[in-house]
Every structure is written in C-alpha cells, then in structure tokens.
Design a protein around this motif. Structure first.
Motif, PDB file in Angstrom:
ATOM      1  N   LEU A   1       0.858  -1.189   0.000  1.00  0.00           N
ATOM      2  CA  LEU A   1       0.000   0.000   0.000  1.00  0.00           C
ATOM      3  C   LEU A   1       0.894   1.239   0.000  1.00  0.00           C
ATOM      4  O   LEU A   1       1.125   1.890   1.022  1.00  0.00           O
ATOM      5  CB  LEU A   1      -0.922  -0.019   1.225  1.00  0.00           C
ATOM      6  CG  LEU A   1      -1.910  -1.190   1.291  1.00  0.00           C
ATOM      7  CD1 LEU A   1      -2.677  -1.172   2.606  1.00  0.00           C
ATOM      8  CD2 LEU A   1      -2.871  -1.152   0.113  1.00  0.00           C
ATOM      9  N   VAL A   2       1.365   1.587  -1.171  1.00  0.00           N
ATOM     10  CA  VAL A   2       2.399   2.618  -1.288  1.00  0.00           C
ATOM     11  C   VAL A   2       1.875   4.017  -1.003  1.00  0.00           C
ATOM     12  O   VAL A   2       2.666   4.939  -0.798  1.00  0.00           O
ATOM     13  CB  VAL A   2       3.050   2.570  -2.693  1.00  0.00           C
ATOM     14  CG1 VAL A   2       3.805   1.273  -2.878  1.00  0.00           C
ATOM     15  CG2 VAL A   2       1.993   2.748  -3.777  1.00  0.00           C
TER      16      VAL A   2
ATOM     17  N   SER B   1       8.438  -5.982   5.039  1.00  0.00           N
ATOM     18  CA  SER B   1       7.841  -5.334   3.863  1.00  0.00           C
ATOM     19  C   SER B   1       7.148  -4.037   4.204  1.00  0.00           C
ATOM     20  O   SER B   1       6.880  -3.214   3.321  1.00  0.00           O
ATOM     21  CB  SER B   1       6.849  -6.282   3.193  1.00  0.00           C
ATOM     22  OG  SER B   1       5.800  -6.629   4.100  1.00  0.00           O
ATOM     23  N   LEU B   2       6.850  -3.817   5.493  1.00  0.00           N
ATOM     24  CA  LEU B   2       6.159  -2.597   5.885  1.00  0.00           C
ATOM     25  C   LEU B   2       6.966  -1.359   5.498  1.00  0.00           C
ATOM     26  O   LEU B   2       6.404  -0.289   5.230  1.00  0.00           O
ATOM     27  CB  LEU B   2       5.894  -2.606   7.389  1.00  0.00           C
ATOM     28  CG  LEU B   2       5.014  -1.477   7.946  1.00  0.00           C
ATOM     29  CD1 LEU B   2       3.628  -1.502   7.328  1.00  0.00           C
ATOM     30  CD2 LEU B   2       4.915  -1.578   9.463  1.00  0.00           C
ATOM     31  N   SER B   3       8.275  -1.504   5.455  1.00  0.00           N
ATOM     32  CA  SER B   3       9.122  -0.365   5.104  1.00  0.00           C
ATOM     33  C   SER B   3       8.911   0.106   3.670  1.00  0.00           C
ATOM     34  O   SER B   3       9.324   1.204   3.297  1.00  0.00           O
ATOM     35  CB  SER B   3      10.598  -0.719   5.314  1.00  0.00           C
ATOM     36  OG  SER B   3      10.981  -1.797   4.481  1.00  0.00           O
TER      37      SER B   3
ATOM     38  N   ILE C   1      12.725  -4.551  16.025  1.00  0.00           N
ATOM     39  CA  ILE C   1      12.206  -3.454  15.209  1.00  0.00           C
ATOM     40  C   ILE C   1      13.009  -3.440  13.917  1.00  0.00           C
ATOM     41  O   ILE C   1      14.233  -3.318  13.950  1.00  0.00           O
ATOM     42  CB  ILE C   1      12.356  -2.106  15.931  1.00  0.00           C
ATOM     43  CG1 ILE C   1      11.627  -2.132  17.273  1.00  0.00           C
ATOM     44  CG2 ILE C   1      11.814  -0.976  15.057  1.00  0.00           C
ATOM     45  CD1 ILE C   1      11.849  -0.888  18.107  1.00  0.00           C
ATOM     46  N   PRO C   2      12.370  -3.571  12.760  1.00  0.00           N
ATOM     47  CA  PRO C   2      13.117  -3.641  11.501  1.00  0.00           C
ATOM     48  C   PRO C   2      13.922  -2.371  11.230  1.00  0.00           C
ATOM     49  O   PRO C   2      13.445  -1.259  11.475  1.00  0.00           O
ATOM     50  CB  PRO C   2      12.027  -3.837  10.436  1.00  0.00           C
ATOM     51  CG  PRO C   2      10.831  -4.323  11.187  1.00  0.00           C
ATOM     52  CD  PRO C   2      10.914  -3.713  12.539  1.00  0.00           C
ATOM     53  N   GLU C   3      15.116  -2.553  10.725  1.00  0.00           N
ATOM     54  CA  GLU C   3      15.955  -1.410  10.342  1.00  0.00           C
ATOM     55  C   GLU C   3      15.256  -0.540   9.299  1.00  0.00           C
ATOM     56  O   GLU C   3      15.448   0.678   9.253  1.00  0.00           O
ATOM     57  CB  GLU C   3      17.290  -1.904   9.784  1.00  0.00           C
ATOM     58  CG  GLU C   3      18.230  -2.483  10.821  1.00  0.00           C
ATOM     59  CD  GLU C   3      19.009  -1.406  11.556  1.00  0.00           C
ATOM     60  OE1 GLU C   3      18.964  -0.245  11.094  1.00  0.00           O
ATOM     61  OE2 GLU C   3      19.641  -1.727  12.571  1.00  0.00           O
TER      62      GLU C   3
ATOM     63  N   ASN D   1      13.317   4.116   6.865  1.00  0.00           N
ATOM     64  CA  ASN D   1      12.978   4.611   5.525  1.00  0.00           C
ATOM     65  C   ASN D   1      11.739   5.497   5.523  1.00  0.00           C
ATOM     66  O   ASN D   1      11.400   6.083   4.488  1.00  0.00           O
ATOM     67  CB  ASN D   1      12.748   3.440   4.564  1.00  0.00           C
ATOM     68  CG  ASN D   1      14.013   2.626   4.341  1.00  0.00           C
ATOM     69  OD1 ASN D   1      15.116   3.156   4.441  1.00  0.00           O
ATOM     70  ND2 ASN D   1      13.848   1.348   4.043  1.00  0.00           N
ATOM     71  N   PHE D   2      11.053   5.575   6.670  1.00  0.00           N
ATOM     72  CA  PHE D   2       9.839   6.390   6.743  1.00  0.00           C
ATOM     73  C   PHE D   2      10.223   7.858   6.916  1.00  0.00           C
ATOM     74  O   PHE D   2      10.112   8.430   7.999  1.00  0.00           O
ATOM     75  CB  PHE D   2       8.953   5.931   7.907  1.00  0.00           C
ATOM     76  CG  PHE D   2       8.431   4.542   7.777  1.00  0.00           C
ATOM     77  CD1 PHE D   2       8.020   4.050   6.555  1.00  0.00           C
ATOM     78  CD2 PHE D   2       8.342   3.705   8.889  1.00  0.00           C
ATOM     79  CE1 PHE D   2       7.528   2.760   6.433  1.00  0.00           C
ATOM     80  CE2 PHE D   2       7.846   2.418   8.770  1.00  0.00           C
ATOM     81  CZ  PHE D   2       7.443   1.942   7.542  1.00  0.00           C
TER      82      PHE D   2
END
Length: 502
Positions: free
Chosen positions: A175-176, A195-197, A216-218, A222-223
């Motif tokens: 969901l870009v 993939s949430l990033s 917590i993903p690195e 990217n947000f």
C-alpha cells in the motif's frame, strides 16, 4: 422519456435504500431522522444527505455522532453513487452486509466507535477507490484480510481497539499511498513485517498494545515522512535501530513497555529538530544518556523510567527550554540535582524517584513556575527543603520521602499559596526524613494536609496526630497517597516521620 424514467428509478433506488436504513434504526434519541427521512421531502434535502450537482444521486451520507442504535441493511449497497459514508460514533451493531461491496465509488468510509462485530470484512478489498477506511473501536474479529492490498489508493487504515488477531500481513507493504496505519489495541502476534518499510509515505504508525515479538526492523528508518511512531506495550526485543533517529520529521517516538535493549546513539538528536516526545520507559536500555540530547530543542517529554541507564545526567539537559515532563525514575543514574534543573522554567512534572540522585534541592527550583509534580523519592538528597519550593503556586505533588533531608520545615509554609488557594491533591511527603519544626508550623502542616485530604477522601475522621517517643507522625488511615493509589493496608496519607525540636 427513457432517460427521465431511468433517472427517476435511480433516485427511487437511493430513497428506498435510505428508508430501509431508517427502518433498521431502533433508537434515535435526538429525533434527527423522524421528519427529515420522509418520502414527502426530496431525498437530497434529507439530514446527512448530499447529492451530486450534475447527477441527482446520493453522493455522501453523514449520520455520525447521532447516538443511533440499529443495524446496516443490505439495501445500503444500492447507493451505487456513494462516495463518502460516515456512520461513526453511534451504536450500530451486527455484521456488515456483503452488499457493501457494491459501493464501488466509495472513497471515504468511517464506521468507527460503534458495536459492529464479525470478522473484518474482506469485501473492502473490492473498493478500489477507497482512500480512508476507519473501523476503529468496534468488536471486529479475525485477521487483517490480505485483500486490503488491492486498495492501492488507501491512505488511512484504522483498525484500532478491536479484537483482530493473527499477524500483520506482509502485503500491507504494497500500500504505497498509505499515510496512517493504526492497529493499536488488538491481539496481533508475530513480528513487524520487513515489507512494511515499502510503505514509505507513512506518517503515523501505531501498532501498540498488541503481542508483537522480534526486533524493530531497520527499514523503519525509511519512513522519511513519519511524524508519530508508536509501538509501545508489545514484546519487542533487541536494539532500537539507529536509523530511526535520522527521520527528520518525527515528532513522537513511543517505544515504552517492551524488552528493548542496547544503548542510545551518541548523535541522538542531531537529525531530529522537530521531536517533541520520546517515551522509552520500561525496557532494558542501558548506558549513558548522550550529551547530544540537548540538541532536541523542541523536546517536551522525555520519559526514561524503568531501564538500566547509568552514569551522569549532564547539565546540558538544562538547555531543553521546552521540556515539560522529565521522567528518570528506577535507573542507576548518579548525579547532583543542583546541576540539572536550575535553569529550565517550563517543567510541570519532574519524576526522579528510585534513581541515585545526590546533593541538595536547589533554591532555584522555585523558578519552575509551571511545576505541578516533583517526585524525588528513594534517593540520596540531603540538607533542608528550600523555602522557594512553597512559592510555586501550581505545585500539586511534592514527594521526597526516603532521603536524608534535615533541618526545619520552612516557617513560610504557614502562609503560602498552597493553603490560601486550597489546591486540590497537594501532598507534602517528606517521609523517612528528619524535619524539625515548631508548634505553629505543625498546626499549619496538619491543617493543610487535612484540608487537601478532604477533597478526595471520604474518611475525614482519621487520626492525624500521633506522638510516640518524641516522633510526630502524620498519618491518615483513610486517605491514599493520591487518588486511586493505596500504600499498604492502612492507606497512609502521609508516610512521614517528623522529629519535634528539643
């Protein structure tokens, strides 16, 4: 004639759909719908209805905040030109009808704060123009449908405070256009999907109060548009990715109540000019507090309680002129109070208890004119209580028990503003300290305690005076330390031990 007949039929279809909805509403306490939803009135003039200007069809229906009770009929799916539907903040209940999948033009859907139940409908995956889907504060169950990934236009997905379970589907990352994802207060398990990033336009991410595990993903770094990042009250482990501290637009970081470990980066605030709140309490974070913290010039709340931080609190923290709440309790800090809070005037809560604060309470603490709570319990504070603290008219809680205070309780307390203004919930607790005072001050202290205690305690017959072996104890057997808190079976109002002079 055929065109006119077709138009009349379409309007009639919308009218019948809304009349069907009205028939399913069993309570309309404000009588919003009694007269307006009537066949005698043009449908486009019904309450909450907006029609299109070119095509006279129902384009928007807003019945929010009307305290309506009822169900959603399947005929609602016949509003084929509907673009916006807002039924939020009512008492609708039951399952959503499958016919809602026919609302193919729908862009805005708010069903929040109702009592809808059943599994989260996968039918919303067929609404390819949907931009806002708000199902928060209901009783939906089941998992997050993978079909939601088909809504490429979706900007807001709110499922907070339901009973949604299972994992966060990896396809959410597709969901870009997503800007708000709120899954707060559900029963989600598993890890935060990498993939949430990919949803790089996210501005608000709230996945707190679930049972998520892992690191917590690195990629969260990217947000670049992120303003609010809230993942508290999960079971997350590992370090906080340093990339998070490079999100220049972030204002609030809430990682409290997990099992996060590791240290904070040296350049903690170098890239966070807008940050206002940082909540890291109740984790396993360790190490020193970086001096670069003073670069967070907009910081209003710094909450670090219940970790394993150690070392000094540098005087640079005094440069945080916007700081309002400073929470450091239950760590292993070693520092002098005098060096820490003498120049900041905007604090309204300072929570230092159960650390290793040493030194004296500085006279300058009276300059904190917005101070509401000052808690310094279980430390190594010495000397006397400064007169200036009793000139802070906003003060509601002053707690310094289990320290090494000595000297006289200031005579000026007999006429200070705490008594004159009768501020509710004011608690002066200097327990397990030796404070000398004369008879006049004793009466004033008792009067102040009794007056404030009456504002929230039913038991006004408690014995507040007990002299035993030269020790005056101020006890309130029926009063908690503050509303909703009990300190042992006797609910001591002031757990204090004051030594009478002579």
């Amino acid at each position: 004639m055929a065109s006119s007949a077709m138009t009349k039929t379409n309007i009639t279809t919308d009218q019948l759909a809304l009349l069907s909805l009205k028939s399913q509403i069993i309570s309309d306490p404000s009588h919003f719908l009694d007269e307006s939803l009537s066949p005698a009135i043009s449908i486009c003039h019904w309450v909450g209805v907006t029609c299109g200007t070119r095509i006279q069809r129902v384009k928007s229906l807003n019945l929010s905040n009307m305290a309506l009770i009822g169900r959603i009929p399947c005929e609602l799916g016949n509003l084929s030109f509907l673009v916006s539907l807002d039924l939020g903040s009512n008492n609708f209940h039951g399952n959503l009808p499958q016919e809602m999948a026919c609302l193919r033009r729908l862009k805005f859907l708010d069903l929040s704060v109702n009592n809808f139940s059943g599994k989260v409908p996968s039918l919303f995956g067929l609404l390819h123009h949907l931009q806002v889907l708000n199902l928060g504060n209901n009783s939906f169950t089941g998992s997050i449908p993978r079909s939601f990934s088909n809504i490429s236009t979706l900007e807001t997905l709110n499922l907070k405070f339901n009973s949604v379970e299972g994992q966060i589907p990896k396809v959410i990352g597709s969901l870009v256009n997503l800007r708000v994802l709120n899954l707060r207060g559900n029963n989600l398990i598993g890890s935060i999907p990498l993939s949430l990033s990919n949803a790089s336009r996210l501005e608000t991410l709230d996945i707190s109060f679930n049972s998520l595990q892992g690191n917590i993903p690195e990629g969260i770094g990217n947000f670049h548009n992120m303003n609010w990042l809230v993942i508290q009250a999960n079971q997350l482990t590992g370090p906080i990715p340093f990339t998070i501290f490079n999100i220049s637009r972030i204002e609030v970081i809430v990682f409290a109540r997990n099992s996060l470990s590791g240290t904070l980066p040296n350049g903690l605030c170098n890239g966070l000019p807008k940050q206002k709140g940082r909540y890291l309490s109740t984790n396993k974070l360790r190490g020193h507090i970086p001096t670069s913290l003073s670069n967070c010039s907009q910081l209003q709340i710094l909450s670090l309680p219940e970790n394993e931080f150690d070392g000094p609190i540098h005087s640079e923290i005094g440069r945080l002129s916007n700081l309002q709440i400073l929470g450091l309790r239950t760590n292993h800090f070693t520092f002098h109070l005098m060096h820490t809070i003498t120049i900041v005037s905007y604090y309204f809560r300072i929570l230092f208890y159960s650390t290793l604060i040493a030194g004296i309470i500085p006279q300058e603490i009276g300059n904190l004119f917005n101070l509401v709570e000052l808690a310094m319990e279980e430390n190594q504070i010495t000397s006397s209580v400064p007169i200036s603290i009793f000139n802070v008219s906003s003060l509601q809680l002053l707690s310094a028990w289990q320290n090494n205070l000595s000297g006289f309780l200031p005579r000026e307390i007999s006429g200070n503003k705490l008594i004159e203004h009768e501020i509710s919930y004011t608690i002066c607790m200097f327990g397990w300290s030796e404070l000398y005072f004369n008879e006049r001050i004793m009466r004033d202290a008792l009067w102040l305690r009794n007056r404030t205690c009456k504002s929230w305690c039913d038991d006004t017959n408690s014995d507040y005076t007990m002299i035993e072996k030269g020790v005056l104890g101020l006890y309130g057997s029926g009063c908690p330390l503050w509303p909703g808190f009990s300190s042992g079976r006797d609910k001591l109002g002031i757990r204090a031990r004051f030594m009478a002079p002579g």
